[in-house]
Motif scaffolding. Structure first.
Motif, short mmCIF file in Angstrom:
data_model
loop_
_atom_site.label_atom_id
_atom_site.label_comp_id
_atom_site.label_asym_id
_atom_site.label_seq_id
_atom_site.Cartn_x
_atom_site.Cartn_y
_atom_site.Cartn_z
N ILE A 107 -7.90 79.46 40.34
CA ILE A 107 -9.14 79.81 39.64
C ILE A 107 -9.19 81.33 39.49
N VAL A 108 -9.16 81.76 38.25
CA VAL A 108 -9.18 83.20 37.98
C VAL A 108 -10.32 83.50 37.01
N PRO A 109 -10.76 84.76 37.00
CA PRO A 109 -11.81 85.13 36.05
C PRO A 109 -11.34 85.02 34.61
N GLU A 110 -10.14 85.50 34.34
CA GLU A 110 -9.65 85.49 32.98
C GLU A 110 -8.13 85.38 32.94
N VAL A 111 -7.66 84.64 31.97
CA VAL A 111 -6.21 84.53 31.80
C VAL A 111 -5.69 85.70 30.96
#
Lengths: 347, 347
Positions: A69-73
């Motif tokens: 789970i990341v803020p943005e790819v």
DNA sequence: AATTTGTTTGCAATCGTTTGCATTGTATTT
DNA sequence: AAATACAATGCAAACGATTGCAAACAAATT
């Protein structure tokens, strides 16, 4: 046909033996004759048999999937971390399920909910800028799910973290600016609630203090979005309004630093002669700018690899939980380029 | 505890009813009394019940997972596509399993193998630079797996593709250079085996031809890696050896274009006065360079979204297979910046 | 009171695999 | 020849859910 995929039962039927024998033969269990093993394996190839991972997951209560789970790819740093994660995961036979939160807390929560139904074996998380409260993480930790946080570290007792030494990176960056003779060093911080921003700011302050330089609060501005537009706007306002004006900027990230470069260009200040600039992350484009942007590198790939290795070791119980370091800190490196080289000019 | 996760049986046991009733009550099947439904739902919440997606997958022969195979994650364009994919997939209740091939054919093959065991519902693929033969894709198509190719399109009859109009993008880019008065326009191509490279080169050639300009083969060089080092090296050699020297470059990608910019800077040519440059992809950093880099935009997010919508429609049989367009082509847009503006100077 | 109808619930098979235990068959020992 | 050992295989339950069909029961109809 997809649904015509051969199963262990098909092999058993063809050979007129029981499917438990087939299962054992394929796995080279003892107690199965070589003859049978050979026949089973031949038939498996002939029927193009592939073990059904779903059935295995159900049986073993393990999915061999890990959630990232990341803020943005679309973000240089996170994409490097993801790359490192993917590499190790694949090598060890796990799949990476990727989700992005777009820096939104509610997306973060719903992603976690979705993953919990999915029999995920573990989590690798870097939380959103909106996240200021961590109970949704604590819940899943309490439920026994292994979680490793990377880069953005929550304030949770005993959470397992992989991060870089933000303080040291910032300290070195600012010390470098001081050594180049800059005297009014401004700082564009990241979102105040992120530990990484706090640590970088602390590094900035301590570097100034340890070199006997005054800390002027009006030289510290929050740059929460970290875009170049924002960086440019803030830099312009500081250059315009402060007296004495800043003669160097240390930005919380490279995008903001680029904004500062643009501001300087627009207001006619020469870099690095009149204004020095240092960013943070050492993104690809640092070397492509003119002048090259000095920046603190964050080893993203390495961070992804370390975090994944640690997570999989925990999942596979290769390590005792109480022997796990609850924090791995990776070193940064200052890449000095033209944007901050006032004394010894090089490219 | 993770393995203490409540199941439908736990609810049934607590309420002393059968687990089939519980299942139906949770799904609001008709034929279950309101009273029972209420009790079941309350108990579900109380026990923190979560449906086990694995069990469901096994039963339904559907995993709600889609596999995304890209050459590289740390790549601006692919990361935008991934972002678009993730957005739609999550919205429609699917997980994204991400794999990168690092541009290696054997990794591509092994990834596909791994995914086949995983009961993937479908594939979104952009293949590697090493891939010149497509039987490993045709195999899985024959097995009935839905696949959509994006950006890099294979030479397979009836494959379903989502791409941009590379020819048109290149044609417009080169036409723009011509309109700016450049007369010796060089082209750095991508790997010759990729259709996108071929199409862009075709656009370059036709633009020249249609404007009555000669095509000089020595002005076309392959830049297979697409790095700025490579672009720089090739540009330097062309500037050094060709007579007349190129007065403009159209590069297959932005990184190579940056390399050309560096080459010009090193050899003292002014951009755009002496040399014009146009890239392809319109990466973030195009606006951050000085001068800004003119580039052909590839709508990555949109490509990811379109491809995913199409894939999920096929998986869910929302569309008849014979009504599917076997190719969706998105439009490019030329973003004109300073690097190619010789006539009307703007930023 | 007997039959029909409808509502609500339970049984059991199923998805593909693993695995503890029982069974079969063959070879060895007495 | 009977007892024992061991190798090879099969049976059946389990993982957690869905679902066709049957069963149970109550109410309504005759």
């Amino acid at each position: 046909m997809k649904n015509g995929q051969a199963t262990i039962k098909d092999i058993a039927r063809e050979l007129k033996i029981s499917f438990s024998t087939v299962s054992r033969a394929l796995k080279d269990y003892p107690g199965i004759s070589e003859e049978t093993k050979r026949k089973v394996k031949e038939m498996a190839i002939k029927l193009n048999y592939r073990p059904n991972a779903i059935a295995l997951s159900l049986r073993k209560n393990r999915s061999f999937n890990i959630a990232v789970i990341v803020p943005e790819v679309v973000h240089f740093f996170f994409s490097t971390v993801i790359s490192g994660i993917e590499e190790i995961a694949k090598k060890r036979g796990y799949n990476v399920i990727l989700t992005q939160t777009n820096e939104k807390l509610d997306k973060e929560k719903s992603s976690i909910e979705a993953m919990l139904s999915n029999q995920i074996d573990g989590f690798l998380i870097s939380y959103s800028k909106e996240t200021t409260e961590f109970s949704h993480f604590e819940n899943i930790i309490d439920q026994g799910f292994p979680i490793i946080f990377f880069d953005r570290i929550p304030d949770i007792p005993n959470s397992i973290n992989v991060k870089v030494d933000d303080f040291e990176g910032a300290y070195n960056a600012v010390s470098h600016l001081i050594s180049q003779g800059y005297e009014n060093i401004a700082h564009l911080t990241g979102p105040k609630n992120l530990k990484i921003s706090q640590e970088r700011e602390r590094g900035y302050r301590e570097a100034l203090a340890n070199h006997g330089m005054p800390i002027r609060e009006e030289m510290i501005l929050e740059c929460p979005m970290g875009t170049n537009e924002e960086g440019k706007r803030l830099a312009l306002s500081m250059l315009d309004q402060l007296n004495p004006r800043p003669d160097a900027f240390f930005a919380n990230n490279d995008m903001a630093a680029v904004g500062v470069m643009m501001a300087c260009r627009d207001s006619g200040y020469r870099i690095p002669e009149e204004i020095g600039i240092v960013g943070f992350s050492n993104w690809q484009f640092c070397t492509m700018l003119e002048p090259g942007l000095t920046s603190v590198s964050q080893p993203g790939i390495q961070m992804g690899k370390k975090a994944t290795e640690l997570l999989l070791d925990i999942i596979e119980k290769k390590v005792e939980l109480d022997t796990i370091p609850n924090s791995i800190t990776l070193n940064t490196e200052l890449f000095i380029r033209k944007s901050s080289m006032r004394l010894h000019k090089k490219s």
